[in-house]
Design a protein around this motif. Structure first.
Motif, PDB file in Angstrom:
ATOM      1  N   THR A 290      54.722  48.572  27.549  1.00 56.70           N
ATOM      2  CA  THR A 290      53.572  48.429  28.229  1.00 56.70           C
ATOM      3  C   THR A 290      53.333  47.100  28.646  1.00 56.70           C
ATOM      4  OG1 THR A 290      52.020  48.101  26.457  1.00 56.70           O
ATOM      5  CG2 THR A 290      52.370  50.327  27.235  1.00 56.70           C
ATOM      6  N   LEU A 291      52.563  46.829  29.511  1.00 57.00           N
ATOM      7  CA  LEU A 291      52.402  45.204  30.044  1.00 57.00           C
ATOM      8  C   LEU A 291      50.675  44.981  30.128  1.00 57.00           C
ATOM      9  CD1 LEU A 291      53.886  42.722  30.881  1.00 57.00           C
ATOM     10  CD2 LEU A 291      53.364  43.251  33.252  1.00 57.00           C
ATOM     11  N   THR A 292      50.319  44.135  29.213  1.00 53.13           N
ATOM     12  CA  THR A 292      48.667  43.783  29.288  1.00 53.13           C
ATOM     13  C   THR A 292      48.460  42.390  30.162  1.00 53.13           C
ATOM     14  OG1 THR A 292      48.740  44.691  27.054  1.00 53.13           O
ATOM     15  CG2 THR A 292      46.909  43.349  27.885  1.00 53.13           C
ATOM     16  N   VAL A 293      47.619  42.799  31.096  1.00 49.93           N
ATOM     17  CA  VAL A 293      46.926  41.548  31.642  1.00 49.93           C
ATOM     18  C   VAL A 293      45.624  41.462  31.343  1.00 49.93           C
ATOM     19  CG1 VAL A 293      46.563  40.698  34.120  1.00 49.93           C
ATOM     20  CG2 VAL A 293      48.528  42.184  33.456  1.00 49.93           C
ATOM     21  N   SER A 294      45.137  40.054  30.845  1.00 52.01           N
ATOM     22  CA  SER A 294      43.780  40.010  30.470  1.00 52.01           C
ATOM     23  C   SER A 294      43.305  38.681  30.898  1.00 52.01           C
ATOM     24  CB  SER A 294      43.830  40.004  28.846  1.00 52.01           C
ATOM     25  OG  SER A 294      44.378  39.044  28.252  1.00 52.01           O
ATOM     26  N   ASN A 295      41.991  38.661  31.106  1.00 47.06           N
ATOM     27  CA  ASN A 295      41.347  37.325  31.438  1.00 47.06           C
ATOM     28  C   ASN A 295      39.945  37.255  30.690  1.00 47.06           C
ATOM     29  OD1 ASN A 295      40.692  39.310  33.865  1.00 47.06           O
ATOM     30  ND2 ASN A 295      38.852  37.907  33.617  1.00 47.06           N
ATOM     31  N   ASN A 296      39.583  36.182  30.512  1.00 48.48           N
ATOM     32  CA  ASN A 296      38.111  35.783  29.878  1.00 48.48           C
ATOM     33  C   ASN A 296      37.139  36.241  30.788  1.00 48.48           C
ATOM     34  OD1 ASN A 296      39.263  33.514  30.950  1.00 48.48           O
ATOM     35  ND2 ASN A 296      37.548  32.415  30.146  1.00 48.48           N
ATOM     36  N   LEU A 297      36.070  36.767  30.670  1.00 50.98           N
ATOM     37  CA  LEU A 297      34.995  37.097  31.358  1.00 50.98           C
ATOM     38  C   LEU A 297      33.914  36.142  31.573  1.00 50.98           C
ATOM     39  CD1 LEU A 297      34.098  40.838  29.876  1.00 50.98           C
ATOM     40  CD2 LEU A 297      35.036  39.992  32.123  1.00 50.98           C
ATOM     41  N   GLN A 298      33.773  35.642  32.912  1.00 47.89           N
ATOM     42  CA  GLN A 298      32.941  34.667  33.249  1.00 47.89           C
ATOM     43  C   GLN A 298      32.283  35.024  34.765  1.00 47.89           C
ATOM     44  OE1 GLN A 298      35.139  30.881  31.198  1.00 47.89           O
ATOM     45  NE2 GLN A 298      35.511  31.183  33.302  1.00 47.89           N
ATOM     46  N   ILE A 299      31.805  36.296  34.751  1.00 47.63           N
ATOM     47  CA  ILE A 299      31.368  36.979  35.929  1.00 47.63           C
ATOM     48  C   ILE A 299      30.657  36.181  36.778  1.00 47.63           C
ATOM     49  CG2 ILE A 299      30.531  39.189  36.871  1.00 47.63           C
ATOM     50  CD1 ILE A 299      32.961  39.735  35.063  1.00 47.63           C
ATOM     51  N   ILE A 300      30.926  36.221  38.071  1.00 49.56           N
ATOM     52  CA  ILE A 300      29.948  35.594  39.116  1.00 49.56           C
ATOM     53  C   ILE A 300      28.857  36.589  39.385  1.00 49.56           C
ATOM     54  CG2 ILE A 300      30.017  34.924  41.373  1.00 49.56           C
ATOM     55  CD1 ILE A 300      32.995  34.074  41.303  1.00 49.56           C
ATOM     56  N   ASP A 301      27.935  36.348  39.302  1.00 49.67           N
ATOM     57  CA  ASP A 301      26.634  37.397  39.456  1.00 49.67           C
ATOM     58  C   ASP A 301      26.483  37.983  40.989  1.00 49.67           C
ATOM     59  OD1 ASP A 301      25.992  37.300  36.947  1.00 49.67           O
ATOM     60  OD2 ASP A 301      24.602  35.567  37.101  1.00 49.67           O
ATOM     61  N   THR A 302      26.837  37.052  41.803  1.00 50.12           N
ATOM     62  CA  THR A 302      26.701  37.175  43.261  1.00 50.12           C
ATOM     63  C   THR A 302      27.763  38.252  43.807  1.00 50.12           C
ATOM     64  OG1 THR A 302      28.140  35.245  43.915  1.00 50.12           O
ATOM     65  CG2 THR A 302      25.413  35.331  43.772  1.00 50.12           C
ATOM     66  N   VAL A 303      28.889  38.293  43.034  1.00 53.04           N
ATOM     67  CA  VAL A 303      29.747  39.327  43.347  1.00 53.04           C
ATOM     68  C   VAL A 303      29.844  40.581  42.858  1.00 53.04           C
ATOM     69  CG1 VAL A 303      32.669  39.260  43.783  1.00 53.04           C
ATOM     70  CG2 VAL A 303      31.508  37.399  44.069  1.00 53.04           C
ATOM     71  N   ASN A 304      29.601  41.579  43.610  1.00 52.32           N
ATOM     72  CA  ASN A 304      29.715  43.071  42.844  1.00 52.32           C
ATOM     73  C   ASN A 304      31.158  43.579  42.971  1.00 52.32           C
ATOM     74  OD1 ASN A 304      26.833  43.156  42.608  1.00 52.32           O
ATOM     75  ND2 ASN A 304      26.766  43.516  44.664  1.00 52.32           N
ATOM     76  N   SER A 305      31.552  44.149  41.741  1.00 49.38           N
ATOM     77  CA  SER A 305      32.861  44.846  41.681  1.00 49.38           C
ATOM     78  C   SER A 305      32.689  46.154  41.862  1.00 49.38           C
ATOM     79  CB  SER A 305      33.319  44.524  40.163  1.00 49.38           C
ATOM     80  OG  SER A 305      34.443  45.080  40.146  1.00 49.38           O
ATOM     81  N   THR A 306      33.535  46.798  42.722  1.00 49.91           N
ATOM     82  CA  THR A 306      33.450  48.370  42.798  1.00 49.91           C
ATOM     83  C   THR A 306      34.717  48.801  42.085  1.00 49.91           C
ATOM     84  OG1 THR A 306      34.519  47.988  44.833  1.00 49.91           O
ATOM     85  CG2 THR A 306      32.315  48.066  45.002  1.00 49.91           C
ATOM     86  N   TYR A 307      35.643  47.983  41.556  1.00 50.25           N
ATOM     87  CA  TYR A 307      36.960  48.659  40.830  1.00 50.25           C
ATOM     88  C   TYR A 307      37.860  49.403  41.990  1.00 50.25           C
ATOM     89  CZ  TYR A 307      34.458  47.072  36.553  1.00 50.25           C
ATOM     90  OH  TYR A 307      33.897  46.421  35.603  1.00 50.25           O
ATOM     91  N   THR A 308      37.685  48.825  43.058  1.00 52.42           N
ATOM     92  CA  THR A 308      38.314  49.684  44.095  1.00 52.42           C
ATOM     93  C   THR A 308      39.774  49.198  43.983  1.00 52.42           C
ATOM     94  OG1 THR A 308      36.662  49.554  45.622  1.00 52.42           O
ATOM     95  CG2 THR A 308      38.810  50.098  46.671  1.00 52.42           C
ATOM     96  N   GLY A 309      40.246  48.166  43.947  1.00 53.62           N
ATOM     97  CA  GLY A 309      41.636  47.916  43.625  1.00 53.62           C
ATOM     98  C   GLY A 309      42.401  48.469  42.465  1.00 53.62           C
ATOM     99  N   LEU A 310      41.438  48.722  41.316  1.00 52.71           N
ATOM    100  CA  LEU A 310      41.886  49.088  40.102  1.00 52.71           C
ATOM    101  C   LEU A 310      42.255  50.548  40.219  1.00 52.71           C
ATOM    102  CD1 LEU A 310      39.963  46.951  37.618  1.00 52.71           C
ATOM    103  CD2 LEU A 310      42.344  46.924  37.630  1.00 52.71           C
ATOM    104  N   ALA A 311      41.063  51.040  40.923  1.00 51.96           N
ATOM    105  CA  ALA A 311      41.194  52.647  41.173  1.00 51.96           C
ATOM    106  C   ALA A 311      42.184  52.947  42.126  1.00 51.96           C
ATOM    107  CB  ALA A 311      39.951  53.208  41.861  1.00 51.96           C
TER     108      ALA A 311
END
Length: 343
Positions: A290-311
């Motif tokens: 497996t390959l694990t891709v991770s990043n620290n969370l520093q969410i931009i409040d003005t950007v809403n994520s729909t997870y479309t790309g991940l889906a």
């Protein structure tokens, strides 16, 4: 009553009627002087006969459904039919053969006389095998047809995915940002501008070439993502940190093209990245392919994520019959696990 329960009840009724028909047919061809002779009441025998008959059918269907997940008809037809036939024969012996042998000993009779149980047993197995073979044949053609539809659906989804990736990469926002950075670097740092142009060219070349492949070596994908990261680091500088720890074995595996690009793009798009809040992206290979891709969370409040790309990525792995793609928040990080595919 749910559909599954209803289908099971109907199947048990039909199989029981079928089992009774087996006894009737066997009785019809038996000599008239053969009579039922056992300390076990006939009704009790009939109950256990129907019970074991149904257990055999349900067990065989269970193996069929289990093998559908492990050994697909479309990919391994010869291996599938051999394994399934062996399992069915073993299960027939366990669920029918052993109970009849036990009955012979309880009845204090040899394995030859009386002939009635021998004939019933052989007839049951023969008719049961015919029943299961018919079921397997129907399932085989269903699986085959489903596989053909999946293959065509995958082609269509791949075309759509490639089009979306090209749209995202060649959109004015990305292109104008890159050109603005390039113009700035030409004035202030010609050497970096030269490297930037080379990396930008490499990124677009890879995007255009990858559309012709269902899978691509991880080694090439890592080379591409390093160029992609370079473009962003020139733009935002030390606000972005990137690290990759990947084994030599993992580099020889494959994954759908542009998988890492989508994940890195999402991390940069949805998280703050500045000198005070450095965005850290890491890619690591695991011992379980497996390959694990991770990043620290520093969410931009003005950007809403729909997870479309991940889906969409999850769907791509589903279409190539590869399980194990997961994503979600883990403590202060966003973590994506990618199943790698051996060549």
């Amino acid at each position: 009553m749910s559909k599954n329960i209803k289908n099971t009840v109907i199947r048990i009724v039909l199989v029981s009627l079928y089992a009774i028909l087996v006894i009737r047919l066997v009785t019809f061809v038996m000599p008239n002087d053969i009579e039922y002779n056992s300390p076990i009441p006939k009704q009790v025998f009939l109950f256990f006969y129907l019970l074991f008959f149904n257990l055999n059918v349900e067990g065989s269907l269970f193996f069929d459904r289990y093998l559908n997940k492990k050994i697909h008809w479309f990919n391994f037809p010869k291996k599938r039919i051999v394994i399934q036939f062996v399992l069915i024969m073993i299960w027939a012996f366990i669920s029918i053969g052993i109970p009849f042998i036990a009955w012979y000993f309880i009845n204090e009779q040899s394995l030859i006389y009386p002939r009635a149980p021998v004939i019933i047993f052989i007839g049951s197995v023969v008719f049961l095998l015919v029943f299961i073979v018919i079921s397997m044949t129907i399932n085989f053609f269903k699986q085959w047809n489903s596989s053909l539809l999946d293959a065509e659906y995958y082609k269509q989804e791949k075309l759509k995915a490639n089009y979306r990736v090209l749209q995202n990469q060649v959109n004015p926002h990305f292109l104008f940002n890159s050109l603005n950075v390039l113009i700035s670097e030409i004035k202030h740092d010609p050497k970096t501008a030269e490297d930037f142009t080379r990396k930008l060219s490499k990124v677009y070349r890879y995007v255009l070439q990858s559309k012709n492949h269902d899978l691509i070596p991880l080694k090439k994908e890592i080379e591409f993502i390093e160029s992609f990261i370079f473009l962003h680091k020139v733009r935002i500088g030390d606000a972005l940190e990137y690290s990759a720890t990947i084994s030599d074995e993992a580099l020889e595996t494959q994954l759908p093209p542009l998988t890492l690009q989508i994940l890195v793009e999402n991390a940069i798009k949805h998280n703050v990245a500045n000198e005070e809040n450095v965005l850290k992206i890491s890619i690591e290979s695991g011992s379980d392919n497996t390959l694990t891709v991770s990043n620290n969370l520093q969410i931009i409040d003005t950007v809403n994520s729909t997870y479309t790309g991940l889906a969409n990525l999850s769907k791509r792995f589903e279409l190539i019959k590869k399980e194990g793609f997961t994503y979600g928040k883990q403590e202060a990080k966003f973590v994506v696990t990618i199943p790698l595919i051996e060549e």
